[in-house]
Design an enzyme around this catalytic site. Structure first.
Site, PDB file in Angstrom:
ATOM      1  N   GLU A  86      -0.023   0.084  -2.765  1.00 40.75           N
ATOM      2  CA  GLU A  86      -0.155   1.369  -1.628  1.00 40.75           C
ATOM      3  C   GLU A  86      -0.786   2.498  -3.315  1.00 40.75           C
ATOM      4  O   GLU A  86      -1.796   3.524  -1.848  1.00 40.75           O
ATOM      5  CB  GLU A  86       0.883   1.653  -1.505  1.00 40.75           C
ATOM      6  CG  GLU A  86       1.238   3.561  -0.603  1.00 40.75           C
ATOM      7  CD  GLU A  86       2.542   2.982   0.507  1.00 40.75           C
ATOM      8  OE1 GLU A  86       2.780   4.472  -0.619  1.00 40.75           O
ATOM      9  OE2 GLU A  86       3.094   2.575   0.235  1.00 40.75           O
ATOM     10  N   TYR A 135      -3.235   1.914  -5.243  1.00 41.17           N
ATOM     11  CA  TYR A 135      -4.268   1.902  -5.040  1.00 41.17           C
ATOM     12  C   TYR A 135      -5.408   2.209  -3.639  1.00 41.17           C
ATOM     13  O   TYR A 135      -6.398   2.522  -2.920  1.00 41.17           O
ATOM     14  CB  TYR A 135      -4.877   0.101  -5.172  1.00 41.17           C
ATOM     15  CG  TYR A 135      -4.872  -0.195  -6.849  1.00 41.17           C
ATOM     16  CD1 TYR A 135      -5.453  -0.186  -7.937  1.00 41.17           C
ATOM     17  CD2 TYR A 135      -3.476  -0.368  -7.024  1.00 41.17           C
ATOM     18  CE1 TYR A 135      -5.790  -0.022  -9.041  1.00 41.17           C
ATOM     19  CE2 TYR A 135      -3.452  -1.026  -8.292  1.00 41.17           C
ATOM     20  CZ  TYR A 135      -4.324  -0.435  -9.427  1.00 41.17           C
ATOM     21  OH  TYR A 135      -4.036  -1.057 -10.954  1.00 41.17           O
ATOM     22  N   HIS A 136      -5.265   2.474  -3.075  1.00 41.41           N
ATOM     23  CA  HIS A 136      -5.721   3.222  -1.506  1.00 41.41           C
ATOM     24  C   HIS A 136      -6.516   3.967  -2.264  1.00 41.41           C
ATOM     25  O   HIS A 136      -6.065   4.948  -2.791  1.00 41.41           O
ATOM     26  CB  HIS A 136      -4.690   3.822  -0.273  1.00 41.41           C
ATOM     27  CG  HIS A 136      -3.629   3.505  -0.010  1.00 41.41           C
ATOM     28  ND1 HIS A 136      -2.628   4.027   0.887  1.00 41.41           N
ATOM     29  CD2 HIS A 136      -3.859   1.845   0.700  1.00 41.41           C
ATOM     30  CE1 HIS A 136      -1.918   2.445   1.136  1.00 41.41           C
ATOM     31  NE2 HIS A 136      -2.789   1.965   0.272  1.00 41.41           N
ATOM     32  N   TYR A 137      -7.987   3.866  -1.428  1.00 38.51           N
ATOM     33  CA  TYR A 137      -9.283   4.768  -1.687  1.00 38.51           C
ATOM     34  C   TYR A 137      -9.223   6.162  -1.091  1.00 38.51           C
ATOM     35  O   TYR A 137      -8.380   6.222  -0.147  1.00 38.51           O
ATOM     36  CB  TYR A 137     -10.631   4.265  -1.061  1.00 38.51           C
ATOM     37  CG  TYR A 137     -11.896   4.717  -2.090  1.00 38.51           C
ATOM     38  CD1 TYR A 137     -12.227   3.895  -3.271  1.00 38.51           C
ATOM     39  CD2 TYR A 137     -12.354   5.220  -0.613  1.00 38.51           C
ATOM     40  CE1 TYR A 137     -13.117   4.249  -3.284  1.00 38.51           C
ATOM     41  CE2 TYR A 137     -13.860   5.309  -1.472  1.00 38.51           C
ATOM     42  CZ  TYR A 137     -14.020   4.875  -2.731  1.00 38.51           C
ATOM     43  OH  TYR A 137     -14.975   5.007  -3.366  1.00 38.51           O
TER      44      TYR A 137
END
Length: 186
Positions: free
Chosen positions: A55, A57-59
């Site tokens: 989570e 690492y959500h762009y």
């Protein structure tokens, strides 16, 4: 297929803000499709701790929209490239409405942006479209407005500011004197 070296001849963006890797379809005046491969070594992930969850690492959504806009920029500027925004015309985002985020994008995903030119009025363009990861929709854009303006209109100095060192200020350009304070009503 339009590769990154050709994209760089059209857009002024460079690392870390060149956010489209390839344009796979271009129909000038109508539509474009482009790809963005998301990797964990992008600057927004710098300093991510080893304990970070997927989570974390959500762009970033704003960066996903910017990437979509780069495909729109290629669509608009393909026939009139301008990689130096200090000359020619500069692309300016006018606004975005009805943007919806449907699924997170994470490193390892390849995002395919679909951009359609819905309307053009002079140098103002209205786009719509979506971004997919595989068969899943990650983003929909109801309307995004972009306009082209002469770079010379954007390069003027500030309207007001301190005089340059060693110059005498023009008295006519000075702001008016402050009004005297109001009398205390007590």
């Amino acid at each position: 297929m339009i590769t990154v070296d050709e994209i760089k001849r059209v857009l002024p963006h460079r690392y870390p803000m060149l956010l489209v890797d390839r344009v796979t379809e271009l129909v000038p005046g109508e539509r474009a499709r482009g790809l963005k491969a998301v990797t964990c070594n992008e600057p927004w992930y710098e300093g991510m701790p080893d304990t970070a969850s997927e989570e974390d690492y959500h762009y970033p959504w704003t960066v996903l929209i910017e990437s979509w806009c780069h495909v729109a920029g290629v669509l608009v500027a393909w026939d009139r490239p301008n990689p130096d925004v200090r000359t020619g015309k500069a692309m300016l985002l006018g606004g975005i409405t009805d943007a919806e985020f449907h699924r997170p994008v994470v490193p390892g995903d390849v995002v395919e942006h679909h951009v359609r030119l819905a309307r053009q009025v002079g140098e103002t363009f209205v786009f719509e479209g979506e971004s997919l990861v595989g068969d899943e929709t990650a983003l929909t854009v109801g309307r995004l407005t972009m306009t082209m303006r002469p770079a010379s209109d954007l390069t003027g100095g500030p309207a007001a500011g301190p005089p340059a060192p060693g110059t005498r200020p023009d008295p006519a350009a000075q702001p008016p004197a402050a009004a005297p304070p109001l009398a205390d009503p007590r």
